[in-house]
Scaffold this active site. Structure first.
Site, PDB file in Angstrom:
ATOM      1  N   GLU A   1      46.359  37.727  35.448  1.00  0.00           N
ATOM      2  CA  GLU A   1      47.753  37.627  34.994  1.00  0.00           C
ATOM      3  C   GLU A   1      47.929  36.757  33.763  1.00  0.00           C
ATOM      4  O   GLU A   1      48.734  35.824  33.759  1.00  0.00           O
ATOM      5  CB  GLU A   1      48.635  37.113  36.143  1.00  0.00           C
TER       6      GLU A   1
ATOM      7  N   ASP B   1      45.630  42.351  36.318  1.00  0.00           N
ATOM      8  CA  ASP B   1      47.034  42.052  35.982  1.00  0.00           C
ATOM      9  C   ASP B   1      47.999  42.986  36.710  1.00  0.00           C
ATOM     10  O   ASP B   1      47.597  44.023  37.264  1.00  0.00           O
ATOM     11  CB  ASP B   1      47.252  42.142  34.468  1.00  0.00           C
TER      12      ASP B   1
ATOM     13  N   GLU C   1      45.354  45.673  44.148  1.00  0.00           N
ATOM     14  CA  GLU C   1      46.276  45.013  45.089  1.00  0.00           C
ATOM     15  C   GLU C   1      47.396  45.966  45.498  1.00  0.00           C
ATOM     16  O   GLU C   1      48.578  45.596  45.502  1.00  0.00           O
ATOM     17  CB  GLU C   1      46.862  43.745  44.450  1.00  0.00           C
TER      18      GLU C   1
HETATM   19  C1  XIL Z   1      49.573  36.458  46.796  1.00  0.00           C
HETATM   20  C2  XIL Z   1      49.252  36.316  48.280  1.00  0.00           C
HETATM   21  O1  XIL Z   1      49.293  37.600  48.859  1.00  0.00           O
HETATM   22  C3  XIL Z   1      50.233  35.390  48.936  1.00  0.00           C
HETATM   23  O2  XIL Z   1      49.844  35.112  50.276  1.00  0.00           O
HETATM   24  C4  XIL Z   1      50.336  34.076  48.161  1.00  0.00           C
HETATM   25  O3  XIL Z   1      51.359  33.281  48.726  1.00  0.00           O
HETATM   26  C5  XIL Z   1      50.639  34.334  46.710  1.00  0.00           C
HETATM   27  O4  XIL Z   1      49.662  35.191  46.177  1.00  0.00           O
HETATM   28  N1  XIL Z   1      48.829  38.798  42.374  1.00  0.00           N
HETATM   29  C6  XIL Z   1      47.626  38.291  42.776  1.00  0.00           C
HETATM   30  C7  XIL Z   1      47.460  37.851  44.177  1.00  0.00           C
HETATM   31  O5  XIL Z   1      46.671  38.303  41.999  1.00  0.00           O
HETATM   32  O6  XIL Z   1      46.552  36.791  44.272  1.00  0.00           O
HETATM   33  C8  XIL Z   1      48.760  37.483  44.794  1.00  0.00           C
HETATM   34  O7  XIL Z   1      48.534  37.185  46.169  1.00  0.00           O
HETATM   35  C9  XIL Z   1      49.771  38.588  44.622  1.00  0.00           C
HETATM   36  C10 XIL Z   1      50.030  38.857  43.183  1.00  0.00           C
END
Ligand code: XIL
Length: 474
Positions: A260, A309, A387
């Protein structure tokens, strides 16, 4: 509200004995449960073909007033107000909706099978009774999920062959301090080590997430933002990366080296757009990107290095990411072999992959994802969906904490189908699809019910639509 959309319902076909096949009593069809979605002819055909051992199937309906089934095997989606088994017409204005009908299927050699058709938006089969999701993809393709603790559950190992620790390998969990006079960094490896061992013991690939980020970092990394000496910050960043990557060397399939880098809504020249709250950028400048990836490559040349990202469907962001990755890779390609790992293949990229997080909602079009994938493909990198979760509502409904509707679950299901259909078209560059959670209640965005399984671990319409869009031949 659109009654038709509300009426687009999930179909479940339960195979029951129609006529017994005397010559082939072992035919697995008779004991099987087949699940499919209305209007999803591929899903239906693929599943039935498997059970008929590759024979083509034609269909006829035992009662056309109950369900319309075309000759090509498509159950049409006009089962909007559907005559239930009990008689009467039922409209699905609120969920969960459910109705039943009978269908007769005919094979080309005129054998018939009778199916009970249940149309419903209810979540159905339990996750542990479903065939492993990873087996729906070609060998070697990675289907991932997240681990929340430091051991891997049976649910995860049944369906997934790649795991990312949801939070456990982030800088704030791995490191808790740095001695400012010696530069020595303190680490807390125990939980991450247990997770990595648990996954690798089960032959599950581990994704390292993440090395450089502006969020979920320890205080000493936040303090780096105010480090006046660029060389000190650069040395600290390289030491952190080298220590962590070396610690897990040989156990990590790929690293999300940088996460990110760009804030939401950015566009323009990538070097000017990195988020100012990234302490490494603040102290080192945009060179930290190249230097960070290089340190990771030198520490574990076998790991695949990713930039990861969100909102990559946005064309401005996609351009920034593409420009950054290309520039860093071009610089690495020009580096002399003496400064690269020994025996590295000529032409190997430094940032070999781009991770598209894919935290979606109703506003994210599959067409935009396709365009972005085209841009990334053009610079020769691999892609992973890192994700994936799709809210069953719009962003504004989610932000206002409005409840998910029955219709929302169906729209969500169709988005999962559309996204999978796009990934399929980029199968030559996509190496992994990772879901950000298994059941809705465990999701970081749980109120938007964004995953394939409900809180009881039962498959939602999204599961069937997603699975139905996975091609049988890749
Ligand atoms: C999130 C987790 O799922 C949560 O439990 C935590 O509180 C915050 O982070 N992008 C990412 C992940 O790269 O690491 C994030 O994960 C979600 C957004």
């Amino acid at each position: 509200m659109n009654i038709k959309r509300i009426g687009i319902i999930l179909i479940i076909v339960l195979f029951i004995f129609g006529c017994k096949d005397e010559e082939e009593p072992e035919m697995p069809l008779a004991q099987s449960t087949v699940l499919l979605t209305v209007g999803n002819s591929k899903n239906l055909a693929a599943m039935l073909d498997a059970r008929f051992n590759g024979k083509t199937i034609t269909w006829s309906s035992s009662d056309s007033t109950k369900v319309t089934v075309s000759a090509s095997g498509i159950i049409t989606s006009n089962i909007i107000s559907f005559t239930t088994a009990e008689g009467g017409s039922k409209k699905y204005t609120e969920g969960p909706a459910r109705a039943e009908a009978l269908v007769t299927a005919k094979t080309p050699d005129n054998k018939t099978q009778e199916f009970k058709v249940i149309a419903t938006t209810e979540a159905q089969e339990k996750i542990m009774d479903l065939p492993p999701l990873k087996d729906r993809f070609p060998p070697g393709f990675l289907v991932g999920n997240i681990a929340t603790g430091s051991s891997v559950s049976g649910t995860l190992s049944r369906h997934f062959n790649a795991l990312t620790s949801e939070n456990g390998m982030k800088p704030e969990k791995i490191s808790n301090g740095r001695n400012t006079s010696t530069g020595v960094i303190n680490y807390t490896w125990n939980n991450a080590d247990s997770f990595v061992k648990s996954a690798t013991d089960l032959n599950i690939k581990v994704i390292g997430h993440t090395l450089l980020w502006h969020s979920q970092i320890p205080q000493w990394q936040k303090d780096m933002a105010n480090e006046p000496n660029k060389a000190t910050a650069l040395a600290a960043m390289k030491t952190y990366i080298t220590d962590v990557v070396t610690h897990f060397k040989g156990k990590i399939y790929s690293w999300d080296v940088l996460n990110e880098a760009f804030p939401d809504g950015s566009s323009g020249i990538w070097k000017d757009k990195i988020r100012p709250e990234n302490p490494w950028y603040k102290a080192i400048g945009s060179d930290f990107v190249y230097e960070g990836f290089l340190a990771a490559r030198l520490a574990d040349p076998d790991a695949i290095l990713y930039y990861n990202d969100f909102n990559t469907d946005n064309s401005n962001r996609a351009n920034l990411i593409r420009d950054m990755v290309k520039e860093v890779n071009d610089k690495y390609l020009a580096l002399s072999a003496d400064n690269k790992p020994a025996e590295e293949a000529a032409g190997r990229l430094l940032i070999e992959g781009i991770g598209m997080q894919e935290h979606h909602n109703f506003g994210v079009s599959a067409a935009n994802i396709r365009t972005t994938l085209g841009k990334f493909k053009a610079i020769g990198v691999k892609v992973s969906v890192t994700e994936l979760d799709v809210l069953a509502q719009s962003w504004s409904d989610y932000s206002s904490r409005n409840a998910v509707t029955n219709n929302g679950l169906l729209t969500q299901a169709d988005l999962y189908r559309q996204y999978m259909a796009v990934y399929k078209d980029f199968a030559d560059i996509i190496e992994r699809i990772t879901f950000w959670g298994v059941t809705d209640n465990q999701s970081w965005r749980s109120t938007g019910l964004p995953l394939l399984f409900d809180k009881d671990g039962k498959a939602k319409p999204a599961y069937y639509k997603f699975v139905g869009a996975i091609p049988t031949t890749w």
